[in-house]
Write an enzyme that holds these catalytic residues in place. Structure first.
Site, PDB file in Angstrom:
ATOM      1  N   GLY A 247       0.809  -0.971  -0.009  1.00 49.74           N
ATOM      2  CA  GLY A 247       0.041   0.009   0.030  1.00 49.74           C
ATOM      3  C   GLY A 247       0.798   1.364   0.056  1.00 49.74           C
ATOM      4  N   SER A 248       1.912   1.356  -0.409  1.00 50.80           N
ATOM      5  CA  SER A 248       2.893   2.550  -0.697  1.00 50.80           C
ATOM      6  C   SER A 248       2.107   3.391  -1.609  1.00 50.80           C
ATOM      7  CB  SER A 248       4.232   2.144  -1.082  1.00 50.80           C
ATOM      8  OG  SER A 248       4.426   1.707  -2.340  1.00 50.80           O
ATOM      9  N   ASN A 249       1.544   3.037  -2.699  1.00 53.32           N
ATOM     10  CA  ASN A 249       0.725   4.185  -3.460  1.00 53.32           C
ATOM     11  C   ASN A 249      -0.335   4.654  -2.787  1.00 53.32           C
ATOM     12  OD1 ASN A 249       2.017   4.461  -6.470  1.00 53.32           O
ATOM     13  ND2 ASN A 249       1.953   2.058  -5.749  1.00 53.32           N
TER      14      ASN A 249
ATOM     15  N   ARG B 113     -15.176 -16.471  -9.655  1.00 49.96           N
ATOM     16  CA  ARG B 113     -14.618 -15.218  -9.659  1.00 49.96           C
ATOM     17  C   ARG B 113     -15.577 -14.096 -10.023  1.00 49.96           C
ATOM     18  NH1 ARG B 113      -9.683 -13.201 -11.406  1.00 49.96           N
ATOM     19  NH2 ARG B 113      -8.657 -15.275 -11.768  1.00 49.96           N
TER      20      ARG B 113
ATOM     21  N   MET C 130      -4.190  -7.178  -6.769  1.00 50.68           N
ATOM     22  CA  MET C 130      -3.841  -8.304  -7.626  1.00 50.68           C
ATOM     23  C   MET C 130      -4.727  -9.405  -7.905  1.00 50.68           C
ATOM     24  SD  MET C 130      -0.578  -7.515  -7.936  1.00 50.68           S
ATOM     25  CE  MET C 130       0.230  -8.924  -8.327  1.00 50.68           C
TER      26      MET C 130
ATOM     27  N   ASN D 148      -5.515   2.379 -12.805  1.00 50.53           N
ATOM     28  CA  ASN D 148      -4.652   1.297 -12.398  1.00 50.53           C
ATOM     29  C   ASN D 148      -3.330   1.784 -12.649  1.00 50.53           C
ATOM     30  OD1 ASN D 148      -3.630  -1.364 -11.407  1.00 50.53           O
ATOM     31  ND2 ASN D 148      -3.191  -1.948 -13.377  1.00 50.53           N
TER      32      ASN D 148
ATOM     33  N   HIS E 111       0.753   0.458 -13.383  1.00 50.63           N
ATOM     34  CA  HIS E 111       1.398  -0.442 -13.742  1.00 50.63           C
ATOM     35  C   HIS E 111       2.874  -0.250 -14.016  1.00 50.63           C
ATOM     36  CE1 HIS E 111       1.925  -4.530 -15.675  1.00 50.63           C
ATOM     37  NE2 HIS E 111       2.516  -3.907 -16.519  1.00 50.63           N
TER      38      HIS E 111
ATOM     39  N   SER F 246       3.213   3.500 -15.539  1.00 50.69           N
ATOM     40  CA  SER F 246       1.979   3.894 -16.397  1.00 50.69           C
ATOM     41  C   SER F 246       0.668   3.971 -15.647  1.00 50.69           C
ATOM     42  CB  SER F 246       1.570   2.961 -17.560  1.00 50.69           C
ATOM     43  OG  SER F 246       2.855   2.859 -18.452  1.00 50.69           O
TER      44      SER F 246
ATOM     45  N   THR G 129      -9.825  -1.482 -18.488  1.00 51.86           N
ATOM     46  CA  THR G 129     -11.007  -2.084 -19.439  1.00 51.86           C
ATOM     47  C   THR G 129     -10.986  -3.395 -19.162  1.00 51.86           C
ATOM     48  OG1 THR G 129      -9.363  -2.371 -21.305  1.00 51.86           O
ATOM     49  CG2 THR G 129     -10.665  -0.396 -21.251  1.00 51.86           C
TER      50      THR G 129
ATOM     51  N   GLU H 240      -9.747  -6.037 -20.617  1.00 55.22           N
ATOM     52  CA  GLU H 240      -8.545  -6.733 -21.062  1.00 55.22           C
ATOM     53  C   GLU H 240      -7.279  -6.464 -20.044  1.00 55.22           C
ATOM     54  OE1 GLU H 240      -8.118  -8.932 -23.377  1.00 55.22           O
ATOM     55  OE2 GLU H 240     -10.268  -8.411 -23.866  1.00 55.22           O
ATOM     56  N   LEU H 241      -6.484  -7.466 -19.533  1.00 51.96           N
ATOM     57  CA  LEU H 241      -5.472  -7.147 -18.644  1.00 51.96           C
ATOM     58  C   LEU H 241      -4.437  -5.837 -19.259  1.00 51.96           C
ATOM     59  CD1 LEU H 241      -4.201  -8.046 -15.790  1.00 51.96           C
ATOM     60  CD2 LEU H 241      -2.993  -9.397 -17.354  1.00 51.96           C
ATOM     61  N   ASP H 242      -3.911  -4.901 -18.450  1.00 51.23           N
ATOM     62  CA  ASP H 242      -3.421  -3.963 -18.389  1.00 51.23           C
ATOM     63  C   ASP H 242      -3.250  -3.436 -19.910  1.00 51.23           C
ATOM     64  OD1 ASP H 242      -2.246  -4.560 -15.872  1.00 51.23           O
ATOM     65  OD2 ASP H 242      -0.900  -5.936 -16.763  1.00 51.23           O
TER      66      ASP H 242
HETATM   67  C1  GRF Z   1       3.151  -1.170  -7.752  1.00 50.94           C
HETATM   68  O1  GRF Z   1       4.385  -1.454  -8.283  1.00 50.94           O
HETATM   69  C2  GRF Z   1       2.209  -1.122  -8.926  1.00 50.94           C
HETATM   70  O2  GRF Z   1       2.708  -0.524 -10.170  1.00 50.94           O
HETATM   71  C3  GRF Z   1       1.816  -2.452  -9.161  1.00 50.94           C
HETATM   72  O3  GRF Z   1       1.678  -3.044  -7.695  1.00 50.94           O
HETATM   73  C4  GRF Z   1       2.386  -2.370  -6.792  1.00 50.94           C
HETATM   74  C5  GRF Z   1       1.953  -1.881  -5.624  1.00 50.94           C
HETATM   75  O4  GRF Z   1       2.967  -1.464  -4.576  1.00 50.94           O
HETATM   76  N1  GRF Z   1       0.515  -2.885  -9.563  1.00 50.94           N
HETATM   77  P1  GRF Z   1       2.249  -0.925  -3.384  1.00 50.94           P
HETATM   78  O5  GRF Z   1       1.389  -1.936  -2.729  1.00 50.94           O
HETATM   79  O6  GRF Z   1       1.374   0.349  -3.323  1.00 50.94           O
HETATM   80  O7  GRF Z   1       3.416  -0.529  -2.437  1.00 50.94           O
END
Ligand code: GRF
Length: 215
Positions: free
Chosen positions: A15-17, A68, A93, A110, A112, A139, A144, A146-148
């Site tokens: 969760g650093s983002n 799912r 994930m 998202n 990526h 990015s 959508t 489709e993945l990424d």
């Molecule tokens: C990031 O590198 C992001 O690009 C990917 O998953 C990672 C998540 O990191 N989708 P965090 O959990 O936000 O630290």
């Protein structure tokens, strides 16, 4: 001033983002409110971060759902009650099905760790090294079915330096991500960035190519 952007942040891990988004809001740099932090893993450290900041958290463990589409349905019902302007995938994930994505068209983002459309999927840093690439990046795209694969909103790039490992690239990418996600959300909050019908508009003009972010 416009109303704060309502966000739901979906995580699976550190969760650093999420933390970078919380910090931007608390610093007054981003006019947004995180209405819910949702994790598919009860042990995700991001839940601890969220709780420390008084945010509402919810765990929806995918292992409790054989099917799912049932997981997607429960998540969707919950998010409908949260009513976010944007669903922010930040290291979430799980692949979300077409029905879910359709229910929140134009409202799922998202991040990526690659310069999409190159290196979709997992292990991007090692794959970039294995291919001897001289450049790598991160990015943010619209999700959508489709993945990424959705339209790319913004990217930040960096040179791959000799001798760097996948861990080095990941660490550098993370530092860029922590600048890029709050920035894109700020553009949305300030209405500089708009998304309509799968099309992206930046400063009132259709976006021809991803916004290049230079921190
Ligand atoms: C990031 O590198 C992001 O690009 C990917 O998953 C990672 C998540 O990191 N989708 P965090 O959990 O936000 O630290």
């Amino acid at each position: 001033m416009t109303a704060p952007l309502r966000l739901a942040v979906l995580i699976s891990g550190s969760g650093s983002n999420l933390q970078a988004i919380i910090d931007a809001i608390e610093a007054g740099e981003l006019n947004a409110e995180i209405k819910a932090v949702i994790s598919n893993d009860k042990n995700a450290y991001g839940l601890v971060r969220a709780t420390k900041h008084g945010l509402h958290t919810w765990v929806l463990d995918h292992r409790d759902y054989e099917d799912r589409s049932r997981f997607d349905e429960v998540l969707r019902h919950y998010l409908e009650t949260v009513a976010p302007d944007f669903i922010v995938l930040a290291g979430f994930m799980r692949i979300l099905g077409a029905g879910f994505v359709e229910a929140f068209t134009d409202r799922i983002l998202n991040i990526h760790p690659s310069l999409l459309p190159a290196y979709k999927g997992l292990n991007t840093h090692q794959r970039v090294l294995d291919d001897g690439q001289s450049e790598h990046g991160v990015s943010i795209h619209l999700v959508t079915a489709e993945l990424d694969d959705g339209p790319i909103i913004a990217q930040a790039r960096y040179a791959v330096e000799p001798g760097e490992t996948a861990a080095d690239l990941a660490a550098r990418g993370h530092r860029l991500e922590h600048r890029l996600y709050p920035r894109v959300l700020r553009w949305l909050a300030d209405r500089d960035l708009c998304i309509e019908g799968g099309r992206i508009f930046f400063e009132a003009a259709p976006l021809e190519k991803p916004i290049e972010f230079h921190p």
